[in-house]
Design a protein around this motif. Structure first.
Motif: not given
Length: 374
Positions: A229-238, A240-247
């Motif tokens: 299958t093909q991967r989705t670029d631009g999104v991952s659980t990691s 999302l967590i990085t966004r929360i930690v950053r802010d």
């Protein structure tokens, strides 16, 4: 480890099967793909303003209406069965389920006209030991996946790495098997086992190393039972967590403003006061910015008014200039003419007060020179 476990799943998306309960799987044929959504700016889904490069990730996935398999891979992919649903297996952690996960599952579900999709999910013990803490508990992750429309069956406590034993021994429940096959007493046992087996493991085909192997899917590829299958670029659980930690501080302030206590957020009194100070400073900045903008606009307006008034005054005096010149000439023109005329004549004739004064100054100058020579 699989990309789904990472939260870095593959992608694609647009319509198909309703999810069934993990303990009561139900096999149904995939629905036809739903109409593609609008890519125009301002579309109801809000996708029109996205970066064009990102928009490729949102293109609808069409159901493959044939049973063709990839032929351009360095490994062989077996032809699928056509007399029954093709059984596909995806595994992962699926923490903080996002559209990358969903599109990966949709892509698997639409790989063939008739697909039964199984999803294996690792438990908390294996995940926390091998990868780290998850945000959702295992039961929350199971329940989240149960609502995915592409999934026909959920396998809880799935092995961290797909093994030969798992693929050989795992069978659909008798209820699911009875619902999707015309089971008859004369069907041979080996045929029954083939009907229940996992036909393909679905994943992107990059090698995934582990302590046990350089590529955990190598044995599946060797058997022709791996479907890429093909991967989705631009999104991952990691991500999302990085966004929360950053802010982090912003989300803490957000939750404090929503009424959560410092104890619930596991922060100290000093941290709470720091956040309150940050909020106060941010408020002052916004107020200054707002007032500065208002003051600037007021000054610009006042300058425009002043310019308009000056232009009006200039035009007024230009219109009255000729009138003032004519009025002044009519009142004082004859007397001014006589005065200037007399002065011109005196200068021309060397007479008058101007001439007398000049002769006196010349005489005085001559006398001083004579006395100096004596």
């Amino acid at each position: 480890m699989s990309a789904q476990r990472d939260g870095d799943s593959s992608c694609k998306g647009s319509s198909a099967q309703a999810a069934s309960m993990p303990n009561s799987p139900k096999l149904t044929v995939s629905r036809p793909p739903s109409p593609g959504f609008s890519m125009d700016p301002g579309s109801p889904m809000g996708l029109g303003d996205c970066d064009p490069n990102i928009m490729d990730s949102f293109k609808p996935i069409e159901t493959n209406m044939s049973y063709d398999v990839p032929m351009d891979k360095p490994y062989i992919v077996n032809p699928p069965p056509q007399d029954r649903p093709v059984r596909l297996y995806c595994d992962g952690i699926y923490d903080l389920v996002h559209y990358g996960h969903m599109r990966a599952l949709e892509q698997a579900k639409k790989s063939f006209p008739n697909v039964y999709l199984l999803v294996g999910m690792c438990n908390d013990e294996d995940t926390h030991t091998r990868k780290g803490k998850t945000v959702l508990t295992e039961n929350e992750r199971y329940e989240s996946m149960r609502h995915c429309r592409w999934v026909d069956e959920i396998i809880t406590d799935a092995p961290w790495i797909v093994t030969q034993e798992f693929m050989d021994e795992h069978e659909a429940s008798s209820d699911a098997f009875a619902a999707c096959t015309c089971r008859q007493s004369h069907i041979a046992d080996h045929t029954t086992k083939m009907l229940r087996r996992i036909d393909y493991v679905c994943h992107d085909d990059l090698p995934y190393a582990s302590a046990e192997s350089d590529d955990v899917y190598a044995f599946v590829k060797a058997q022709g039972r791996f479907l890429p299958t093909q991967r989705t670029d631009g999104v991952s659980t990691s991500d999302l967590i990085t966004r929360i930690v950053r802010d982090y501080d912003k989300y803490l302030r957000r939750n404090l403003e929503r009424g959560m206590s410092p104890k619930e957020l596991n922060i100290s009194f000093l941290k709470e006061q720091e956040l309150n100070l940050q909020k106060h400073v941010s408020g002052i900045r916004e107020q200054i910015k707002k007032n500065f903008q208002g003051t600037r606009e007021d000054l610009v307006g006042e300058l425009e008014d002043l310019k308009a008034e000056l232009r009006h005054t200039k035009l007024f005096w230009e219109d009255r200039r000729q009138d003032f010149v004519r009025g002044f000439s009519s009142m004082f023109g004859s007397q001014v003419g006589k005065i200037f005329g007399r002065k011109r004549r005196e200068i021309a004739n060397g007479s008058g007060d101007y001439g007398s004064s000049k002769r006196v100054r010349q005489a005085e100058s001559s006398g001083s020179l004579n006395s100096g020579s004596e």
